[in-house]
Write a protein that holds these residues in place. Structure first.
Motif, short mmCIF file in Angstrom:
data_model
loop_
_atom_site.label_atom_id
_atom_site.label_comp_id
_atom_site.label_asym_id
_atom_site.label_seq_id
_atom_site.Cartn_x
_atom_site.Cartn_y
_atom_site.Cartn_z
N GLY A 69 0.78 -1.24 0.00
CA GLY A 69 0.00 0.00 0.00
C GLY A 69 0.81 1.28 0.00
O GLY A 69 0.26 2.35 0.29
N ASN A 70 2.11 1.21 -0.33
CA ASN A 70 2.91 2.43 -0.39
C ASN A 70 2.51 3.25 -1.62
O ASN A 70 2.53 2.75 -2.74
N PRO A 71 2.11 4.52 -1.43
CA PRO A 71 1.69 5.35 -2.56
C PRO A 71 2.80 5.50 -3.60
O PRO A 71 3.96 5.76 -3.25
N MET A 72 2.43 5.33 -4.87
CA MET A 72 3.40 5.43 -5.97
C MET A 72 2.93 6.44 -6.99
O MET A 72 1.73 6.52 -7.30
N TYR A 73 3.89 7.16 -7.54
CA TYR A 73 3.60 8.23 -8.49
C TYR A 73 4.41 7.99 -9.76
O TYR A 73 5.56 7.54 -9.70
N ALA A 74 3.80 8.29 -10.91
CA ALA A 74 4.49 8.15 -12.20
C ALA A 74 4.96 9.52 -12.68
O ALA A 74 4.14 10.43 -12.85
N TYR A 75 6.25 9.64 -12.88
CA TYR A 75 6.83 10.87 -13.44
C TYR A 75 7.11 10.60 -14.91
O TYR A 75 7.95 9.78 -15.25
N GLU A 76 6.36 11.28 -15.78
CA GLU A 76 6.53 11.04 -17.22
C GLU A 76 7.65 11.91 -17.78
O GLU A 76 7.61 13.14 -17.70
N PHE A 77 8.64 11.25 -18.35
CA PHE A 77 9.77 11.94 -18.97
C PHE A 77 9.56 11.97 -20.47
O PHE A 77 9.28 10.94 -21.10
N ASN A 78 9.72 13.16 -21.07
CA ASN A 78 9.43 13.32 -22.49
C ASN A 78 10.66 13.63 -23.34
O ASN A 78 10.54 13.91 -24.53
N GLY A 79 11.84 13.59 -22.73
CA GLY A 79 13.05 13.81 -23.50
C GLY A 79 13.56 12.53 -24.14
O GLY A 79 12.87 11.52 -24.20
N TYR A 80 14.80 12.59 -24.60
CA TYR A 80 15.38 11.41 -25.26
C TYR A 80 15.73 10.34 -24.23
O TYR A 80 16.34 10.61 -23.20
N TRP A 81 15.31 9.12 -24.52
CA TRP A 81 15.67 7.98 -23.68
C TRP A 81 15.67 6.73 -24.55
O TRP A 81 14.82 6.58 -25.43
N LYS A 82 16.63 5.87 -24.32
CA LYS A 82 16.75 4.65 -25.11
C LYS A 82 17.08 3.49 -24.19
O LYS A 82 18.03 3.56 -23.41
N ASP A 83 16.29 2.44 -24.28
CA ASP A 83 16.61 1.22 -23.54
C ASP A 83 17.66 0.45 -24.34
O ASP A 83 17.44 0.11 -25.50
N VAL A 84 18.80 0.18 -23.72
CA VAL A 84 19.87 -0.53 -24.44
C VAL A 84 20.10 -1.90 -23.81
O VAL A 84 21.22 -2.34 -23.60
N GLY A 85 18.99 -2.58 -23.55
CA GLY A 85 19.07 -3.90 -22.94
C GLY A 85 19.44 -5.00 -23.91
O GLY A 85 19.68 -6.13 -23.50
N THR A 86 19.47 -4.71 -25.20
CA THR A 86 19.88 -5.70 -26.19
C THR A 86 21.00 -5.12 -27.05
O THR A 86 21.18 -3.90 -27.13
N LEU A 87 21.74 -6.00 -27.71
CA LEU A 87 22.81 -5.53 -28.60
C LEU A 87 22.23 -4.70 -29.74
O LEU A 87 22.83 -3.71 -30.18
#
Length: 313
Positions: free
Chosen positions: A118-136
Protein backbone atom coordinates in the motif's frame (compact mmCIF):
# COMPACT_ATOMS: atom_id res chain seq x y z
CA UNK A 1 18.85 14.56 -20.64
CA UNK A 2 16.69 14.14 -17.56
CA UNK A 3 16.79 17.02 -15.09
CA UNK A 4 17.06 15.08 -11.82
CA UNK A 5 16.17 18.12 -9.71
CA UNK A 6 12.90 18.44 -11.61
CA UNK A 7 12.30 14.74 -11.06
CA UNK A 8 12.98 15.04 -7.32
CA UNK A 9 10.76 18.12 -7.03
CA UNK A 10 7.89 16.19 -8.66
CA UNK A 11 8.40 13.34 -6.20
CA UNK A 12 8.27 15.66 -3.19
CA UNK A 13 5.24 17.53 -4.52
CA UNK A 14 3.32 14.31 -5.15
CA UNK A 15 3.62 13.15 -1.54
CA UNK A 16 4.24 9.61 -2.79
CA UNK A 17 6.60 7.18 -1.08
CA UNK A 18 7.91 5.94 -4.43
CA UNK A 19 8.16 7.72 -7.77
CA UNK A 20 8.89 5.81 -10.96
CA UNK A 21 10.25 7.60 -14.01
CA UNK A 22 8.22 6.56 -17.04
CA UNK A 23 8.18 7.18 -20.76
CA UNK A 24 5.41 6.67 -23.31
CA UNK A 25 5.78 3.65 -25.61
CA UNK A 26 3.76 1.91 -28.30
CA UNK A 27 1.75 -1.26 -27.68
CA UNK A 28 4.39 -3.29 -29.52
CA UNK A 29 7.21 -1.91 -27.37
CA UNK A 30 5.19 -2.28 -24.16
CA UNK A 31 5.86 -6.02 -24.18
CA UNK A 32 9.50 -5.35 -23.40
CA UNK A 33 8.89 -3.22 -20.29
CA UNK A 34 7.12 -2.99 -16.99
CA UNK A 35 4.12 -0.75 -17.68
CA UNK A 36 2.15 1.49 -15.33
CA UNK A 37 -1.59 2.09 -15.02
CA UNK A 38 -2.29 5.57 -13.67
CA UNK A 39 -5.21 7.77 -12.76
CA UNK A 40 -5.68 11.39 -13.78
CA UNK A 41 -3.39 12.54 -10.97
CA UNK A 42 -0.53 10.33 -12.19
CA UNK A 43 -0.88 8.05 -9.19
CA UNK A 44 0.04 4.48 -10.09
CA UNK A 45 -2.98 2.21 -9.60
CA UNK A 46 -1.49 -0.97 -11.07
CA UNK A 47 1.53 -2.24 -12.95
CA UNK A 48 2.43 -5.20 -15.11
CA UNK A 49 5.79 -6.68 -16.08
CA UNK A 50 6.26 -7.21 -19.84
CA UNK A 51 2.66 -7.90 -20.95
CA UNK A 52 2.32 -10.54 -23.67
CA UNK A 53 1.75 -9.13 -27.15
CA UNK A 54 -1.68 -10.81 -27.44
CA UNK A 55 -2.92 -9.56 -24.06
CA UNK A 56 -5.63 -6.90 -24.12
CA UNK A 57 -4.28 -3.94 -22.14
CA UNK A 58 -6.42 -1.24 -23.71
CA UNK A 59 -7.61 -0.19 -20.24
CA UNK A 60 -4.00 0.77 -19.44
CA UNK A 61 -3.87 3.54 -22.05
CA UNK A 62 -2.61 6.85 -20.65
CA UNK A 63 -5.56 9.01 -19.48
CA UNK A 64 -6.21 11.82 -21.92
CA UNK A 65 -5.95 14.52 -19.24
CA UNK A 66 -2.45 13.45 -18.27
CA UNK A 67 -1.04 13.27 -21.78
CA UNK A 68 1.74 15.67 -22.63
CA UNK A 69 0.70 18.18 -25.33
CA UNK A 70 2.18 17.16 -28.65
CA UNK A 71 2.86 13.59 -27.50
CA UNK A 72 3.83 11.15 -30.25
CA UNK A 73 0.81 9.39 -31.73
CA UNK A 74 0.63 5.69 -30.95
CA UNK A 75 2.66 5.91 -27.76
CA UNK A 76 -0.24 5.11 -25.47
CA UNK A 77 1.36 3.24 -22.56
CA UNK A 78 3.68 4.28 -19.74
CA UNK A 79 6.80 2.14 -19.41
CA UNK A 80 9.17 2.14 -16.47
CA UNK A 81 12.59 3.60 -17.21
CA UNK A 82 14.13 1.77 -14.26
CA UNK A 83 14.86 5.05 -12.46
CA UNK A 84 13.25 5.29 -9.02
CA UNK A 85 13.01 7.66 -6.06
CA UNK A 86 12.14 6.06 -2.70
CA UNK A 87 11.56 7.45 0.72
CA UNK A 88 14.35 5.88 2.76
CA UNK A 89 12.19 4.10 5.41
CA UNK A 90 10.15 2.36 2.69
CA UNK A 91 13.21 1.27 0.69
CA UNK A 92 15.06 0.13 3.80
CA UNK A 93 12.18 -2.01 5.01
CA UNK A 94 11.62 -3.52 1.56
CA UNK A 95 15.29 -4.50 1.22
CA UNK A 96 15.27 -6.04 4.70
CA UNK A 97 12.08 -7.99 4.02
CA UNK A 98 13.30 -9.21 0.60
CA UNK A 99 16.86 -10.01 1.66
CA UNK A 100 16.31 -13.76 1.17
CA UNK A 101 14.82 -13.29 -2.30
CA UNK A 102 17.08 -15.03 -4.89
CA UNK A 103 18.19 -12.58 -7.58
CA UNK A 104 16.33 -9.74 -5.93
CA UNK A 105 15.37 -7.17 -8.58
CA UNK A 106 13.77 -3.74 -8.19
CA UNK A 107 11.29 -4.17 -11.02
CA UNK A 108 10.38 -7.80 -10.33
CA UNK A 109 10.46 -7.90 -6.52
CA UNK A 110 10.97 -4.63 -4.63
CA UNK A 111 8.44 -2.45 -6.50
CA UNK A 112 5.67 -5.14 -6.44
CA UNK A 113 6.33 -5.75 -2.74
CA UNK A 114 5.98 -2.04 -1.93
CA UNK A 115 2.82 -1.79 -4.05
CA UNK A 116 1.25 -4.77 -2.29
CA UNK A 117 1.97 -3.07 1.04
CA UNK A 118 0.00 0.00 0.00
CA UNK A 119 2.91 2.43 -0.39
CA UNK A 120 1.69 5.35 -2.56
CA UNK A 121 3.40 5.43 -5.97
CA UNK A 122 3.60 8.23 -8.49
CA UNK A 123 4.49 8.15 -12.20
CA UNK A 124 6.83 10.87 -13.44
CA UNK A 125 6.53 11.04 -17.22
CA UNK A 126 9.77 11.94 -18.97
CA UNK A 127 9.43 13.32 -22.49
CA UNK A 128 13.05 13.81 -23.50
CA UNK A 129 15.38 11.41 -25.26
CA UNK A 130 15.67 7.98 -23.68
CA UNK A 131 16.75 4.65 -25.11
CA UNK A 132 16.61 1.22 -23.54
CA UNK A 133 19.87 -0.53 -24.44
CA UNK A 134 19.07 -3.90 -22.94
CA UNK A 135 19.88 -5.70 -26.19
CA UNK A 136 22.81 -5.53 -28.60
CA UNK A 137 20.42 -4.36 -31.31
CA UNK A 138 19.13 -1.42 -29.28
CA UNK A 139 22.70 -0.58 -28.19
CA UNK A 140 23.78 -0.51 -31.84
CA UNK A 141 20.76 1.62 -32.80
CA UNK A 142 21.44 4.13 -30.01
CA UNK A 143 25.01 4.60 -31.24
CA UNK A 144 23.94 4.94 -34.86
CA UNK A 145 21.44 7.65 -33.85
CA UNK A 146 24.35 9.78 -32.63
CA UNK A 147 25.51 10.22 -36.22
CA UNK A 148 22.16 11.11 -37.77
CA UNK A 149 22.22 14.33 -39.75
CA UNK A 150 19.94 15.82 -37.09
CA UNK A 151 20.46 13.49 -34.10
CA UNK A 152 17.62 13.13 -31.62
CA UNK A 153 20.25 13.00 -28.89
CA UNK A 154 22.79 15.66 -29.79
CA UNK A 155 26.16 15.46 -28.02
CA UNK A 156 26.80 19.05 -29.09
CA UNK A 157 23.51 20.54 -27.91
CA UNK A 158 24.17 24.18 -27.01
CA UNK A 159 22.01 24.13 -23.88
CA UNK A 160 22.81 20.59 -22.69
CA UNK A 161 26.41 19.82 -23.46
CA UNK A 162 27.93 16.44 -22.65
CA UNK A 163 31.20 16.77 -20.76
CA UNK A 164 33.37 13.67 -20.47
CA UNK A 165 36.70 12.86 -18.88
CA UNK A 166 39.60 13.99 -21.05
CA UNK A 167 42.26 11.27 -21.22
CA UNK A 168 45.92 12.16 -21.65
CA UNK A 169 46.24 10.64 -25.12
CA UNK A 170 47.48 11.85 -28.46
CA UNK A 171 45.03 13.43 -30.91
CA UNK A 172 43.54 11.32 -33.66
CA UNK A 173 45.51 10.93 -36.89
CA UNK A 174 43.76 10.86 -40.26
CA UNK A 175 45.99 9.88 -43.17
CA UNK A 176 45.84 11.57 -46.55
CA UNK A 177 44.28 8.44 -48.08
CA UNK A 178 41.64 7.93 -45.39
CA UNK A 179 37.96 8.43 -46.13
CA UNK A 180 35.51 9.23 -43.32
CA UNK A 181 31.77 9.69 -43.82
CA UNK A 182 29.20 10.50 -41.12
CA UNK A 183 31.17 9.02 -38.23
CA UNK A 184 32.46 9.93 -34.78
CA UNK A 185 36.21 9.42 -34.27
CA UNK A 186 37.67 9.50 -30.75
CA UNK A 187 41.06 10.82 -29.69
CA UNK A 188 44.19 8.75 -30.08
CA UNK A 189 42.85 6.86 -33.10
CA UNK A 190 44.73 6.32 -36.35
CA UNK A 191 42.60 6.13 -39.48
CA UNK A 192 44.28 5.06 -42.71
CA UNK A 193 41.33 3.24 -44.28
CA UNK A 194 37.66 3.98 -44.92
CA UNK A 195 35.08 4.61 -42.19
CA UNK A 196 31.38 5.09 -42.95
CA UNK A 197 28.46 5.55 -40.57
CA UNK A 198 30.41 4.27 -37.57
CA UNK A 199 31.49 5.07 -34.02
CA UNK A 200 35.25 4.71 -33.46
CA UNK A 201 36.53 4.63 -29.89
CA UNK A 202 39.82 6.02 -28.58
CA UNK A 203 43.19 4.61 -29.61
CA UNK A 204 41.69 2.51 -32.41
CA UNK A 205 43.83 1.75 -35.47
CA UNK A 206 42.25 1.21 -38.88
CA UNK A 207 45.00 0.24 -41.28
CA UNK A 208 45.44 0.88 -44.99
CA UNK A 209 42.75 -0.53 -47.25
CA UNK A 210 40.46 -1.48 -44.37
CA UNK A 211 36.76 -0.62 -44.64
CA UNK A 212 34.48 -0.14 -41.60
CA UNK A 213 30.76 0.38 -42.16
CA UNK A 214 27.79 0.70 -39.77
CA UNK A 215 29.90 -0.47 -36.83
CA UNK A 216 30.98 0.31 -33.28
CA UNK A 217 34.71 -0.19 -32.67
CA UNK A 218 35.82 0.19 -29.07
CA UNK A 219 39.04 1.40 -27.46
CA UNK A 220 42.41 -0.05 -28.43
CA UNK A 221 41.17 -2.31 -31.23
CA UNK A 222 43.18 -2.80 -34.42
CA UNK A 223 41.50 -3.40 -37.79
CA UNK A 224 44.12 -4.87 -40.11
CA UNK A 225 44.93 -4.05 -43.71
CA UNK A 226 42.20 -4.69 -46.28
CA UNK A 227 39.75 -6.00 -43.68
CA UNK A 228 36.06 -5.29 -44.34
CA UNK A 229 33.80 -4.78 -41.32
CA UNK A 230 30.03 -4.52 -41.88
CA UNK A 231 27.57 -3.98 -39.02
CA UNK A 232 29.70 -5.15 -36.12
CA UNK A 233 30.18 -4.39 -32.44
CA UNK A 234 33.84 -4.97 -31.61
CA UNK A 235 34.92 -4.62 -27.98
CA UNK A 236 38.16 -3.28 -26.48
CA UNK A 237 41.65 -4.45 -27.45
CA UNK A 238 40.62 -6.78 -30.24
CA UNK A 239 43.01 -7.61 -33.08
CA UNK A 240 41.30 -8.14 -36.42
CA UNK A 241 43.96 -9.41 -38.81
CA UNK A 242 44.58 -8.54 -42.43
CA UNK A 243 41.95 -9.50 -44.98
CA UNK A 244 39.19 -10.45 -42.51
CA UNK A 245 35.64 -9.95 -43.83
CA UNK A 246 32.75 -9.56 -41.35
CA UNK A 247 29.02 -9.46 -42.00
CA UNK A 248 28.69 -11.93 -44.88
CA UNK A 249 25.98 -14.48 -45.67
CA UNK A 250 22.34 -14.78 -44.70
CA UNK A 251 20.62 -13.25 -41.70
CA UNK A 252 19.83 -16.45 -39.77
CA UNK A 253 19.23 -16.74 -35.98
CA UNK A 254 22.15 -17.38 -33.68
CA UNK A 255 22.15 -21.02 -32.53
CA UNK A 256 23.54 -20.31 -29.05
CA UNK A 257 21.54 -17.28 -27.87
CA UNK A 258 19.20 -16.01 -30.60
CA UNK A 259 17.70 -13.25 -28.44
CA UNK A 260 21.11 -11.75 -27.71
CA UNK A 261 23.17 -12.22 -30.87
CA UNK A 262 20.69 -10.87 -33.37
CA UNK A 263 19.90 -7.85 -35.54
CA UNK A 264 22.35 -9.07 -38.22
CA UNK A 265 25.29 -8.04 -36.05
CA UNK A 266 28.76 -9.51 -35.69
CA UNK A 267 29.77 -9.34 -32.02
CA UNK A 268 33.42 -9.66 -30.94
CA UNK A 269 34.35 -9.81 -27.24
CA UNK A 270 37.24 -7.90 -25.67
CA UNK A 271 40.84 -9.12 -26.04
CA UNK A 272 39.88 -11.40 -28.93
CA UNK A 273 42.07 -12.29 -31.90
CA UNK A 274 40.74 -12.92 -35.41
CA UNK A 275 43.25 -14.63 -37.75
CA UNK A 276 43.97 -13.39 -41.29
CA UNK A 277 41.64 -13.77 -44.26
CA UNK A 278 38.71 -15.46 -42.53
CA UNK A 279 35.06 -14.61 -43.17
CA UNK A 280 32.45 -14.12 -40.44
CA UNK A 281 28.68 -14.29 -40.97
CA UNK A 282 25.80 -12.37 -39.42
CA UNK A 283 24.32 -12.91 -35.94
CA UNK A 284 27.62 -14.36 -34.80
CA UNK A 285 29.56 -14.10 -31.54
CA UNK A 286 33.31 -14.55 -31.07
CA UNK A 287 35.35 -14.38 -27.89
CA UNK A 288 38.96 -15.33 -27.26
CA UNK A 289 42.11 -16.16 -29.16
CA UNK A 290 40.86 -17.88 -32.30
CA UNK A 291 42.98 -19.68 -34.91
CA UNK A 292 42.47 -20.51 -38.60
CA UNK A 293 41.43 -24.03 -37.57
CA UNK A 294 38.40 -22.56 -35.79
CA UNK A 295 36.98 -21.43 -39.14
CA UNK A 296 36.04 -24.45 -41.32
CA UNK A 297 36.75 -23.60 -44.95
CA UNK A 298 37.86 -20.19 -43.73
CA UNK A 299 34.43 -19.04 -42.54
CA UNK A 300 32.28 -18.79 -39.41
CA UNK A 301 28.80 -19.23 -40.83
CA UNK A 302 25.93 -16.91 -39.91
CA UNK A 303 24.26 -17.85 -36.64
CA UNK A 304 27.35 -19.58 -35.22
CA UNK A 305 29.28 -18.73 -32.05
CA UNK A 306 32.98 -19.21 -31.33
CA UNK A 307 33.71 -18.89 -27.62
CA UNK A 308 37.20 -19.90 -26.51
CA UNK A 309 38.53 -19.90 -22.96
CA UNK A 310 41.92 -18.52 -21.96
CA UNK A 311 43.87 -15.39 -22.70
CA UNK A 312 44.83 -14.13 -26.07
CA UNK A 313 48.40 -14.92 -27.16
Amino acid sequence: QMDLKEYLDAHIKSGAQITIATTAVTREDASGFGIMKINQKNTITDFMEKPAKDLDISSWIIPEKTRTPGATAGKDYLASMGIYIFSWPVLRQALIDKREQPGCDFGKHVIPYCFENGNPMYAYEFNGYWKDVGTLGSYWEANMELIDIIPEFNLYEEFWKIYTKSDAIAPEYISADAKITRSLISGGSTICGEVTNSIIGSCVTIEEGAVVRDSIIMRGTVIGKNAVIDKAIIAEDVEVSEGVIMGVGEDVPNQLQPKIYSFGLVTIGEDSYIPPNVKIGKNTAISGNTTPEDYPDGILMSGKSLIKAGDRV
